[in-house]
Design a protein around this motif. Structure first.
Motif, PDB file in Angstrom:
ATOM      1  N   ALA A   1       0.749  -1.153  -0.084  1.00 14.33           N
ATOM      2  CA  ALA A   1      -0.447   0.603  -0.120  1.00 14.33           C
ATOM      3  C   ALA A   1       0.914   1.167  -0.332  1.00 14.33           C
ATOM      4  O   ALA A   1       0.661   2.159  -0.436  1.00 14.33           O
ATOM      5  CB  ALA A   1      -1.508  -0.518   0.930  1.00 14.33           C
ATOM      6  N   ALA A   2       2.055   1.030   0.145  1.00 12.77           N
ATOM      7  CA  ALA A   2       2.652   2.752   0.318  1.00 12.77           C
ATOM      8  C   ALA A   2       3.360   2.409  -1.296  1.00 12.77           C
ATOM      9  O   ALA A   2       3.460   4.606  -1.487  1.00 12.77           O
ATOM     10  CB  ALA A   2       4.312   2.286   0.577  1.00 12.77           C
ATOM     11  N   GLN A   3       3.089   1.743  -2.522  1.00  9.99           N
ATOM     12  CA  GLN A   3       3.208   2.530  -3.240  1.00  9.99           C
ATOM     13  C   GLN A   3       1.888   3.128  -4.236  1.00  9.99           C
ATOM     14  O   GLN A   3       3.100   4.120  -4.615  1.00  9.99           O
ATOM     15  CB  GLN A   3       3.435   1.063  -4.025  1.00  9.99           C
ATOM     16  CG  GLN A   3       4.664   0.151  -3.399  1.00  9.99           C
ATOM     17  CD  GLN A   3       5.790   0.799  -3.520  1.00  9.99           C
ATOM     18  OE1 GLN A   3       6.132   1.846  -4.581  1.00  9.99           O
ATOM     19  NE2 GLN A   3       6.453   0.586  -2.247  1.00  9.99           N
ATOM     20  N   SER A   4       1.219   2.887  -3.187  1.00  4.39           N
ATOM     21  CA  SER A   4      -0.300   3.396  -4.073  1.00  4.39           C
ATOM     22  C   SER A   4      -0.576   4.617  -2.970  1.00  4.39           C
ATOM     23  O   SER A   4      -1.679   5.212  -3.229  1.00  4.39           O
ATOM     24  CB  SER A   4      -1.429   2.010  -4.741  1.00  4.39           C
ATOM     25  OG  SER A   4      -1.218   1.866  -3.286  1.00  4.39           O
ATOM     26  N   GLY A   5      -0.681   4.225  -1.978  1.00  4.59           N
ATOM     27  CA  GLY A   5      -1.518   5.244  -0.525  1.00  4.59           C
ATOM     28  C   GLY A   5      -0.655   6.475   0.018  1.00  4.59           C
ATOM     29  O   GLY A   5       0.733   6.287  -0.489  1.00  4.59           O
ATOM     30  N   LYS A   6      -1.260   7.447   0.979  1.00  3.28           N
ATOM     31  CA  LYS A   6      -0.529   7.884   2.234  1.00  3.28           C
ATOM     32  C   LYS A   6      -0.662   7.158   3.550  1.00  3.28           C
ATOM     33  O   LYS A   6      -2.018   6.846   3.957  1.00  3.28           O
ATOM     34  CB  LYS A   6      -0.588   9.187   2.028  1.00  3.28           C
ATOM     35  CG  LYS A   6      -0.238   9.489   0.460  1.00  3.28           C
ATOM     36  CD  LYS A   6      -0.784  11.470   0.562  1.00  3.28           C
ATOM     37  CE  LYS A   6      -0.453  12.043  -0.593  1.00  3.28           C
ATOM     38  NZ  LYS A   6      -1.180  13.088  -1.108  1.00  3.28           N
ATOM     39  N   PRO A   7      -0.136   7.622   4.382  1.00  2.54           N
ATOM     40  CA  PRO A   7      -0.428   7.595   5.281  1.00  2.54           C
ATOM     41  C   PRO A   7      -1.357   8.033   6.544  1.00  2.54           C
ATOM     42  O   PRO A   7      -2.119   9.138   5.002  1.00  2.54           O
ATOM     43  CB  PRO A   7       0.870   7.551   6.102  1.00  2.54           C
ATOM     44  CG  PRO A   7       2.597   8.061   5.140  1.00  2.54           C
ATOM     45  CD  PRO A   7       1.372   7.853   4.381  1.00  2.54           C
ATOM     46  N   ILE A   8      -2.595   6.924   6.811  1.00  2.00           N
ATOM     47  CA  ILE A   8      -3.289   7.987   7.469  1.00  2.00           C
ATOM     48  C   ILE A   8      -3.645   9.095   8.325  1.00  2.00           C
ATOM     49  O   ILE A   8      -3.695  10.095   8.385  1.00  2.00           O
ATOM     50  CB  ILE A   8      -4.195   7.373   8.371  1.00  2.00           C
ATOM     51  CG1 ILE A   8      -3.263   6.510   9.841  1.00  2.00           C
ATOM     52  CG2 ILE A   8      -4.554   5.968   6.958  1.00  2.00           C
ATOM     53  CD1 ILE A   8      -4.332   5.522  10.063  1.00  2.00           C
TER      54      ILE A   8
END
Length: 457
Positions: free
Chosen positions: A278-285
């Motif tokens: 998920a680090a490749q497509s998302g940002k930390p909450i």
């Protein structure tokens, strides 16, 4: 037809005298070795019992605030704290336990770790103090002697085991044997040795169970016994529920590596990993969202949140409160916000609950003020026992000698006691081995070295 001879009562009497003298000698040596350690434990333990009162009275400028409007967000508070120490990074955030309390942010930098106290309403930095310089942390480290290194920490563990021996042997020595005083009453005046003997015996007898409890419930924090007990419980399914981690990727870190406070049962539990894909497509909450999730899932006020230090880390919310039913640890994926591990006190096995309960009572937190005062009274009883022991010994010691109780008339009486010591050594290896060494020295070295035999007589 059997015949009872006069020699049999005499032999029984000799055995009784030998056993009494052997236990008295053990009690004396154990007390002689650990009195300084017990005094340290009692004094620093008393201070720690009243940590909240001390914080409010002497350090109120950093802990107390006046509520004024809506509180700032956790992320904003963490940013303000980081700006107070340029070059540092926020590693954890402590949610205020009450509206009148400050928020606390832990920072990490090349210079070390520090605590920043922030007014959550106006963002004012109230104080900055090194994590290892904070008063209660220092008191706790002196309490365990970990402040002075690993070796001294092991000594305090040995002292804890000796404290249990002192209680058991002390009860045996106190046990009524037709005497009219020294059981529940104190004879004589302070000028006489019998006064201090009776005061020592009566204090130990009435507070013995509580002193034993304090020594036993303090063992989980010890460096050797505590670490091995925690590992053994986890390995045998009696500590934290390891099955909760079966389907979760785990890091090499454990809970105590990322949080300043956590429950004893879970402090050695592995920290899970966030979904690296998920680090490749998302940002930390972000911290705000993580704190919101923790609250939504029922985390009580006053919890700590560990902030991820890298892309695989997790947000970990943890609470070790006065009310054990609220004790909880929650690991949250930093990208999806999904709870990876959520474990509370009600999920601990029986032994895990018992140990956590013992720790809570030890710290005076379980029954409010009553528990606090009960543990304080026990600390005072330890101090009184130590002081009366020294005075009693000082009054009875012969000139030029240590005044050690005499060896038993029948050395064979030690055989049975060696078995008891062996069992104790298995349960508490550090303390048990120290007792074995003490008895071996007494029976092998002292017995055959005239100078030592004279001094230790």
């Amino acid at each position: 037809m059997s015949t009872i001879t006069a020699a049999e009562p005499a032999e029984d009497a000799a055995n009784g005298v030998s056993l009494y003298r052997a236990i008295w000698r053990w009690h004396f040596f154990a007390g002689l070795l650990v009195i300084p350690f017990l005094l340290n434990l009692a004094v620093t333990g008393s201070l720690y019992l009243f940590k909240d009162e001390i914080n409010s009275t002497f350090f109120g400028y950093r802990y107390s605030v006046q509520p004024a409007g809506e509180a700032l967000s956790p992320e904003r508070i963490a940013e303000i704290a980081a700006s107070a120490a340029p070059g540092s990074t926020a590693t954890s955030y402590k949610d205020p336990v009450l509206p009148e309390r400050s928020a606390i942010v832990t920072l990490s930098s090349d210079a070390g770790s520090m605590l920043v106290f922030v007014n959550p309403y106006d963002g004012k930095v109230l104080d900055v103090v090194g994590s290892t310089d904070e008063f209660n942390y220092v008191v706790k480290r002196i309490h365990s002697l970990a402040y002075f290194g690993t070796i001294t920490n092991r000594l305090i563990e040995i002292a804890g085991g000796f404290a249990m021996v002192l209680v058991v042997t002390g009860i045996y020595l106190w046990w009524p044997r037709r005497q009219t005083g020294g059981v529940v009453s104190v004879r004589g005046t302070p000028g006489r040795r019998v006064f201090w003997r009776d005061l020592h015996a009566v204090t130990g007898a009435f507070a013995g169970i509580l002193i034993f409890f304090l020594a036993m419930s303090g063992m989980p924090w010890s460096g050797y016994w505590g670490a091995n007990a925690n590992a053994w419980l986890a390995e045998h399914g009696l500590g934290y529920p390891v099955q909760l981690w079966d389907d979760v990727p785990k890091s090499r870190k454990v809970t105590e590596d990322i949080l300043p406070n956590s429950g004893w049962i879970v402090e050695k539990a592995p920290v899970p990993l966030s979904d690296i894909a998920a680090a490749q497509s998302g940002k930390p909450i972000g911290l705000d969202k993580a704190a919101e999730i923790a609250k939504r899932l029922g985390m009580a006020p006053g919890f700590d949140v560990a902030i991820p230090s890298d892309e695989t880390g997790v947000y970990t919310a943890s609470l070790f409160p006065d009310d054990l039913t609220d004790e909880r640890t929650l690991h949250i994926d930093q990208y999806s916000g999904k709870p990876l591990i959520d474990i509370g006190f009600d999920q601990y096995p029986f032994l895990g609950k018992a140990i956590e309960w013992g720790i809570n009572v030890h710290q005076g937190q379980e029954w409010g003020r009553f528990n606090q005062l009960l543990m304080f009274a026990t600390c005072l009883a330890i101090v009184l026992s130590c002081v009366t022991a020294v005075i009693m010994w000082w009054k009875r010691r012969p000139i030029g000698r240590l005044g050690v109780p005499p060896m038993p008339p029948k050395p064979s009486i030690y055989y049975g006691l060696w078995v008891i010591v062996g069992i104790f050594a298995v349960a508490f290896p550090m303390s048990g081995l120290a007792i074995v060494a003490m008895i071996a020295f007494d029976q092998i070295v002292v017995r055959f070295v005239p100078l030592l035999k004279r001094v230790l007589a």
